[in-house]
Write an enzyme that holds these catalytic residues in place. Structure first.
Site, PDB file in Angstrom:
ATOM      1  N   CYS A  47     -11.608  13.772   4.694  1.00 56.97           N
ATOM      2  CA  CYS A  47     -12.415  14.868   5.257  1.00 56.97           C
ATOM      3  C   CYS A  47     -12.500  16.059   4.311  1.00 56.97           C
ATOM      4  O   CYS A  47     -12.795  17.177   4.740  1.00 56.97           O
ATOM      5  CB  CYS A  47     -11.865  15.306   6.606  1.00 56.97           C
ATOM      6  SG  CYS A  47     -12.102  14.081   7.894  1.00 56.97           S
TER       7      CYS A  47
ATOM      8  N   THR B 230      -8.601  16.913  -0.526  1.00 62.55           N
ATOM      9  CA  THR B 230      -8.321  16.989  -1.965  1.00 62.55           C
ATOM     10  C   THR B 230      -9.410  17.781  -2.684  1.00 62.55           C
ATOM     11  O   THR B 230      -9.123  18.589  -3.565  1.00 62.55           O
ATOM     12  CB  THR B 230      -8.153  15.587  -2.573  1.00 62.55           C
ATOM     13  OG1 THR B 230      -7.152  14.922  -1.814  1.00 62.55           O
ATOM     14  CG2 THR B 230      -7.709  15.648  -4.015  1.00 62.55           C
TER      15      THR B 230
ATOM     16  N   TYR C   2       0.843  -1.201   0.000  1.00 62.35           N
ATOM     17  CA  TYR C   2       0.000   0.000   0.000  1.00 62.35           C
ATOM     18  C   TYR C   2       0.883   1.258   0.000  1.00 62.35           C
ATOM     19  O   TYR C   2       1.814   1.379   0.811  1.00 62.35           O
ATOM     20  CB  TYR C   2      -0.938  -0.004   1.224  1.00 62.35           C
ATOM     21  CG  TYR C   2      -1.633   1.326   1.376  1.00 62.35           C
ATOM     22  CD1 TYR C   2      -2.563   1.747   0.418  1.00 62.35           C
ATOM     23  CD2 TYR C   2      -1.314   2.199   2.413  1.00 62.35           C
ATOM     24  CE1 TYR C   2      -3.166   2.985   0.518  1.00 62.35           C
ATOM     25  CE2 TYR C   2      -1.913   3.441   2.518  1.00 62.35           C
ATOM     26  CZ  TYR C   2      -2.842   3.830   1.572  1.00 62.35           C
ATOM     27  OH  TYR C   2      -3.433   5.068   1.650  1.00 62.35           O
TER      28      TYR C   2
HETATM   29  C1  SPV Z   1      -3.442   9.935   3.991  1.00 64.06           C
HETATM   30  O1  SPV Z   1      -3.963   8.899   4.401  1.00 64.06           O
HETATM   31  O2  SPV Z   1      -3.386  10.957   4.669  1.00 64.06           O
HETATM   32  C2  SPV Z   1      -2.879   9.961   2.644  1.00 64.06           C
HETATM   33  C3  SPV Z   1      -2.594   8.698   2.015  1.00 64.06           C
HETATM   34  O3  SPV Z   1      -2.586  10.991   2.133  1.00 64.06           O
HETATM   35  S1  SPV Z   1      -1.240   7.908   2.715  1.00 64.06           S
HETATM   36  O4  SPV Z   1      -0.193   7.919   1.756  1.00 64.06           O
HETATM   37  O5  SPV Z   1      -1.686   6.597   3.045  1.00 64.06           O
HETATM   38  O6  SPV Z   1      -0.819   8.643   3.894  1.00 64.06           O
END
Ligand code: SPV
Ligand code: MN
Length: 628
Positions: free
Chosen positions: A275, A278, A224
């Site tokens: 939340c 984006t 992931y």
């Molecule tokens: C988050 O979860 O805040 C993200 C994706 O931007 S991660 O890369 O999983 O952190």
């Protein structure tokens, strides 16, 4: 070892071309990491990416050839699956390696350094057999600027190597220029054993260990992105330590350039995953500069910020033509995009909430998928995972801000904090000062944990929406924050937003998803001093008349006084309860700056006074004092 000895030890793993790519690098530590990674992980070969078009396209090809990614119908589109249990960041197995003579507060997940190193070393041993180790050099922040941090990752995942091409700025040249001894961040990642679907098998032995003494992160048995792309949250943890010791900020911020009546105003915003971060960064008609990570520095008294990255690893669920028209268009047009953990049918990507009917069959992270599918535990398997993502370069977006690569960054007019708060805060308000805003909205940010971490559904404080990544004591982090503002000559405004407010005693949301654009315009116009605001106990709120005009201008619709009265009602009991929870949280910790308790107490007093005058639920019209 000297350079020759280091390179000689890799000689049989590098063909002449790869060998020459390393010959021009003088930073012995970088070379040494490659040697150590090779000895530990035993890859069958090493590929050094120089950021040339040839190397980048080789990585794309290999991601497809190995099956880590597969092609979709639209040119440039590929998809990747992580395993069913590897769909998000995993807090439990993400730990700091703490040397015996050092101390990190107990709320930071940790393990004694030697013990942790032994464990992770054993997990990494031989993990790249039969695979290629790819070496990527990149920069965090624009190249050659005051903000730049060099970064390097060794990984056995072509998917990770490909993702970073879209998400980060090339750094091979910067590494060539780097002198021996120059500091950089480093990640060693292995996806571990893979099954025939190219998915990590040993997720139960997934580990992400952060060795802050060496600015190094180890990640194993996971794919992931949030666990495996070292430049993202892994490097953020290292950057926060560096920032706190050097007096700048490394933050979980988006940055938007908002066109106000008086030029472009840049606003940064911290929102926990899921939340609205984006979608705020991506408002139509405005410009996106960052969607996830920013560095802020005091440059000649002004708060200036850069995007650490240059691409988006965004949540795809609910991206549809109505709510997110810009990104929807990009996701449905030709161009380089990696989809992860979506549903695929006949070579087309699908995801929940995309605004069209999904097919009843397809393949997804769980294998063959069909309507009604349940997993081993009997839970229904959704067509696409809630944390399914897209990876795309910001430059692919027509609204990408022109200052993305500006080495000086952009001047921040304001900082926004927003969580998932169903009951308390009004949709938008402005702090009375840096300290008030930082503490009332940032340090008091509460939210429901969402699907980007593995423990969903729990309400919790999430300081500045960065708590998962804080790598120093919370007190130290907050002191640095407060001081940063105090040292500025031109101080950004601080705002609190809440997109999730529900009607009193009801499950009904008081705002539509599009309303955030109005709040953002209001904030920009506050920064440019175009609008006045009304003083309430919790902050400065918009005037109804101004919102009425903005709703018409921005969304082309009416905005009624009755809506305003509900949305901007000051809810005293909920706010007092919130202060109690926040105070309790901080009282349990050491080294918390006094200002926190002072600001909370002042807010409490203001709320109690207002309650005495106007009751528990106060119509905003009761507040008469206006400020510019
Ligand atoms: C988050 O979860 O805040 C993200 C994706 O931007 S991660 O890369 O999983 O952190
Ligand atoms: Mn994030």
């Amino acid at each position: 070892m000297n350079k020759k000895a280091l390179l000689d030890s890799l000689r049989d793993k590098l063909n002449t071309q790869e060998y020459e790519k390393l010959l021009v690098i003088s930073n012995l530590k970088a070379l040494n990491y490659i040697v150590e990674a090779y000895r530990l992980c035993e890859p069958k070969e090493i590929f050094i990416c120089t950021d040339s078009e040839e190397d980048l396209s080789y990585i794309r090809e290999m991601a497809l050839k190995t099956g880590e990614e597969k092609s979709l119908n639209t040119s440039g589109h590929t998809y990747h699956f992580d395993g069913p249990k590897d769909q998000a960041r995993d807090r439990k197995v993400t730990k700091f390696l703490v040397p015996k003579d050092d101390f990190l507060p107990s709320y930071l997940n940790q393990i004694e350094r030697e013990e942790g190193l032994r464990e992770i070393t054993e997990l990494l041993r031989g993990s790249m057999r039969e695979k290629t180790m790819i070496v990527r050099f990149l920069t965090l922040g624009p190249v050659n600027s005051e903000f730049t941090i060099l970064c390097m990752e060794c990984t056995d995942s072509w998917y990770v190597a490909h993702s970073v091409s879209l998400l980060y700025r090339p750094g091979y040249k910067a590494f060539i220029q780097a002198k021996n001894g120059e500091e950089f961040f480093y990640t060693l990642h292995s996806a571990g054993r893979l099954n025939q679907d190219m998915v990590s098998v040993d997720v139960e032995k997934r580990r992400v260990y952060i060795d802050y003494t060496q600015n190094t992160v180890y990640s194993v048995n996971t794919q992931y992105g949030g666990n495996s792309i070292g430049f993202k949250k892994l490097a953020l943890r290292l950057a926060i330590r560096k920032a706190c010791s050097e007096g700048w900020l490394a933050e979980h911020f988006m940055i938007i350039g908002v066109n106000s009546g008086r030029g472009k105003i840049y606003l940064a915003g911290a929102f926990p995953s899921g939340c609205g971060k984006t979608s705020t960064a991506m408002l139509p008609g405005e410009n996106i500069l960052a969607d996830d990570l920013a560095y802020l520095r005091n440059i000649r008294g002004v708060a200036r910020a850069v995007n650490v990255e240059c691409g988006i690893f965004g949540i795809i669920q609910n991206v549809n033509p109505q709510d997110d028209p810009l990104i929807y268009k990009v996701l449905t047009s030709p161009g380089e995009i990696i989809f992860s953990n979506i549903l695929v049918s006949n070579g087309e990507p699908y995801w929940s909430g995309m605004g069209k009917e999904l097919p009843s069959h397809g393949i997804n992270y769980s294998g063959k998928w069909y309507v009604g599918k349940v997993d081993e535990e009997g839970n229904s398997v959704p067509p696409s995972h809630k944390n399914a993502r897209y990876t795309v370069a910001l430059k692919a977006l027509e609204n990408c801000d022109e200052n993305l690569d500006n080495r000086e960054g952009v001047e921040l007019g304001g900082i926004i904090f927003g969580g998932r708060d169903y009951q308390g805060y009004v949709p938008v308000q402005e702090g009375f000062s840096w300290v008030h805003g930082i503490i009332s909205y940032g340090a008091s940010l509460e939210t429901e944990a969402t699907f980007a971490v593995l423990e969903e559904g729990k309400f919790e404080i999430n300081i500045m929406s960065i708590q998962d990544f804080i790598s120093v004591s919370l007190g130290k982090y907050l002191k640095n924050y407060i001081k940063f503002g105090k040292n500025l000559k031109k101080v950004p405004k601080v705002f609190g937003v809440n997109y999730f407010l529900k009607d009193l005693g009801s499950e009904e949301f008081l705002n539509s998803k599009l309303d955030k654009h109005v709040w953002v315009k209001w904030m920009a116009k506050r920064v440019s001093k175009e609008l006045k605001a009304i003083k309430t106990p919790t902050g400065l709120i918009p005037k109804y008349e101004d919102l009425k005009i903005l709703f018409r201008e921005v969304l082309g619709r009416d905005y009624f006084l009755s809506n305003y009265a509900k949305q901007f009602m000051i809810r005293v009991p909920e706010n007092l309860a919130k202060i109690k929870r926040v105070r309790k949280f901080y009282e349990g910790l050491k080294d918390i700056p006094d200002e926190i308790f002072k600001v909370l107490a002042e807010q409490e007093t203001r709320l109690i006074e207002a309650k005495e005058n106007f009751g528990d639920y106060i119509n905003p019209a009761c507040f008469k004092e206006e400020v510019l």
